[in-house]
Design a protein around this motif. Sequence first.
Motif, PDB file in Angstrom:
ATOM      1  N   GLY A   1      33.559  40.760  42.225  1.00 30.88           N
ATOM      2  CA  GLY A   1      34.663  40.860  43.162  1.00 30.88           C
ATOM      3  C   GLY A   1      34.709  42.238  43.788  1.00 30.88           C
ATOM      4  O   GLY A   1      33.673  42.844  44.070  1.00 30.88           O
TER       5      GLY A   1
ATOM      6  N   SER B   1      29.955  38.595  45.587  1.00 30.25           N
ATOM      7  CA  SER B   1      29.995  37.280  46.242  1.00 30.25           C
ATOM      8  C   SER B   1      31.421  36.758  46.365  1.00 30.25           C
ATOM      9  O   SER B   1      31.718  35.939  47.245  1.00 30.25           O
ATOM     10  CB  SER B   1      29.126  36.286  45.454  1.00 30.25           C
ATOM     11  N   ARG B   2      32.330  37.247  45.494  1.00 28.76           N
ATOM     12  CA  ARG B   2      33.730  36.823  45.563  1.00 28.76           C
ATOM     13  C   ARG B   2      34.564  37.757  46.429  1.00 28.76           C
ATOM     14  O   ARG B   2      35.780  37.608  46.524  1.00 28.76           O
ATOM     15  CB  ARG B   2      34.308  36.794  44.141  1.00 28.76           C
ATOM     16  N   ASP B   3      33.911  38.729  47.072  1.00 30.99           N
ATOM     17  CA  ASP B   3      34.614  39.707  47.910  1.00 30.99           C
ATOM     18  C   ASP B   3      33.753  39.979  49.146  1.00 30.99           C
ATOM     19  O   ASP B   3      33.269  41.088  49.358  1.00 30.99           O
ATOM     20  CB  ASP B   3      34.837  40.990  47.112  1.00 30.99           C
TER      21      ASP B   3
END
Length: 611
Positions: free
Chosen positions: A572, A545-547
Motif C-alpha cells: 500500500g 499495487s494497492r496504492d
Amino acid sequence: MSPEGRHALVLGASGFIGRHVVLELGRAGVRVSTASRSRESGLRLARWLAGRGYDQAPADLRVDFTKASLIEGEFDDFTEIYNCAGAFRFGMSVDEARRANVDSVRTVVAFAAGMPNLRRLVQVSGYRVGGQGPTRWSEERRRETYRALGAYEASRVEADAVFQEMAGQLGVPWSIVNPASVIGDSATGESDQYLGLAANLEELWQGSLAALPGNGRTFVPVVAVDHLARFMTLLPMDPSTERTSYWLLDDETPSLPDLLTSVAEHYGVKAPRTRVPVPLLKRLPRRLTKADPETLTFLSADRYPTDSAHAFAARHRLTMPDTATTIRRWADHLAAHRFGDAPAGDRRFTEPGGIRTLELGEKDAPTVVLPGLPVNADTWAPVVAEVGHARAVDLPGLGMSGGCHDDWQSWLTALVTETGARHLVGHSIGAAAAVEAAAAHPDAVEQLTLVAPFFLQAYPPRTAKMTFLTRRLLSRATPTALAERLTGATQHATALRSAVADLRRGTTAATAARLLAATGSPRWRADLRAGLQRYPGRVHIITGSRDPLAAEGQSLLDALPHATVTVIAGAGHHPQLTHPQDVARAIGAEAGVLGPPLPQGPGPGCGTMAG
C-alpha cells in the motif's frame, strides 16, 4: 615500567566504565585481560573495541565473584587490576546490593593479594560515597546507613570502607577513584547508561519534566567517561598515588537546574520554570516525583576534595575536556538513540542549513531517504540497512528533527550541496521535498526515487483538510491503531513505536497535520508535477499495487523518457513497513548505477517551497 611490561586485568570490562578503561589501555600498548561472566559479554566487548579501532581483542577470561579463585585458570603476572565491577541499579534489596557491591570487593582484594607483581589495584567508588575510613562496620552502623541512604548507595559506602580495610591488612597497593556522574565520551557523547541524570534529560526531551529539581546550589557534578578512563590508567605508573583516593569531577559543573535548562535550550524545548526545593522533593510521594527515592540523596549542595586529582592530572598533562561541550554531545547521543529505545545502528544529529536533524545510516552516503507522513526515519532503518551506503533523515519539524516547514528550502539546499546527497529517495511528503530539491539544484541531484508520490496519485479524502482533528488523532494514536490505519494490519505496531513517540512530542503532530492537509492543494501538486517534468536526471517511481498512480500521474511518467516504474505486489502507501526487502531491492537496483561524486560548489538559486 614500559607498556610492554604491563599486564592489566579489567573486571567489569563489559560495563560502561570498564570498556573505556580497556580501550585506553589498549591504545597505550598495554597487554590487557578482561574478565566477564559469559562468552557473549566478551564477544560484545570485542565488537565494541573493534568499532573504535582496537582490533586486538584482549584475553577473555571467565569470572565468578562468589569464588575465592575469582577467575578461571592460573594467573600470577598481573601488574595492575582495575575493579570496575558492581551493580549500578536502584531498587535493589539490601542482600542483593551487598552481594554485588560489598562481597565482590572482598573477593577482588583477596585475589589481588595473591599477585606477586602487582603494582596497583584501582577501585572505582563514587563521589558521594568516598572518604570512608578503613574501619570495620558494626551491625548498628550498617542498619542505620542502609536505612538512610538506600541499598545502592549504602552498599557503595560500605564497599569503600571494606576495600581499604582489607587492602591494608593484606598489603595490597591500592588507589581509589571517586567519579562524579559519569557521562558520555567527550568526543562522541557515546553512553549507554540511562539512570540518574540521563533520566532527567529524557524527561526534558519528551516534555514530561514538570519542574526543575533543586536550586542554584544543587550540585550534581559530571565527568566524561574517556577522561575518567585515561585518569585511571595512569595511576599505576605513579608511585605517589598509592593508598590515595581521588575525586574526579568538574568543579565548574553548573547547578542542576542550570544544567537542565542549558540542555533544554540545546534540544530546542522549553525548560520548566518551576523549581522544587530538595527537602520538598523528598517529602512528595513517588507518584508525583516519578523518581526513585534513592536518587534524591544525590541532590545536594556538597562540594568535594578535588585538589589531589587536579594536581595528579596537571603532573601528567591530562586536561579535562570542556564540560559544557561534553554535556551537549552526551545529550545528543542520548536523544539520537532514544534513550536506549532506538534500534541498533549508526545514529546522530547533524545540522544542514543550521537545522538540527536526526540522521541514521552511513554518514555522508549519497543515497538519502526523506520519509513520509506520519512516520519517521526509524521506519526506514531496515530499508537503509539493506540498501547499504545509504542514510535516512527526518524532515524539519518532523520525527526527531528541529525546525519547521518554513526551513525546508534552506535545509534542502544544504542537504544536496553540502552533505553529498546525490540520490534522493522521497516517500509521500518526502517525495515532494525531493522534487523541490532536485528542481532547485538539478546539477547536484543525480537521481530521484519517489515512493508513493502523493502528487501523482489520487487526492486525499476531504477529512485530511481537518487539521485539528488530524492533529488530535495523531497525537493520541497508539502504535497498534496507527499500524492498522497505515497498513490495514496490526503486526507492524512495533515498527511504529518511535513514530508514535515523536508525534507526542512538541508540535510534531500539528506539523504533520498541516502537511497532510497541504497534500490536497491543487496548486502544490501542479507545481510538483511541473518540477518533475523539468528535472533532467533519472526518475524511479515505486508504488504498491494497492496504492496506484492516478491516470494523470501515469500519463506524466509516460512522457518522461528517463522515468521507470516499479510496482510492489500487495503493498500500500507504506511499503517500507510491509515490504521492506522489496523496497530495498528496488532502490538498490537503481542506486547501483550512480556515477562518481559530483563536484561540490555553489549551486543554482534555491526554488520556492509551496504548500
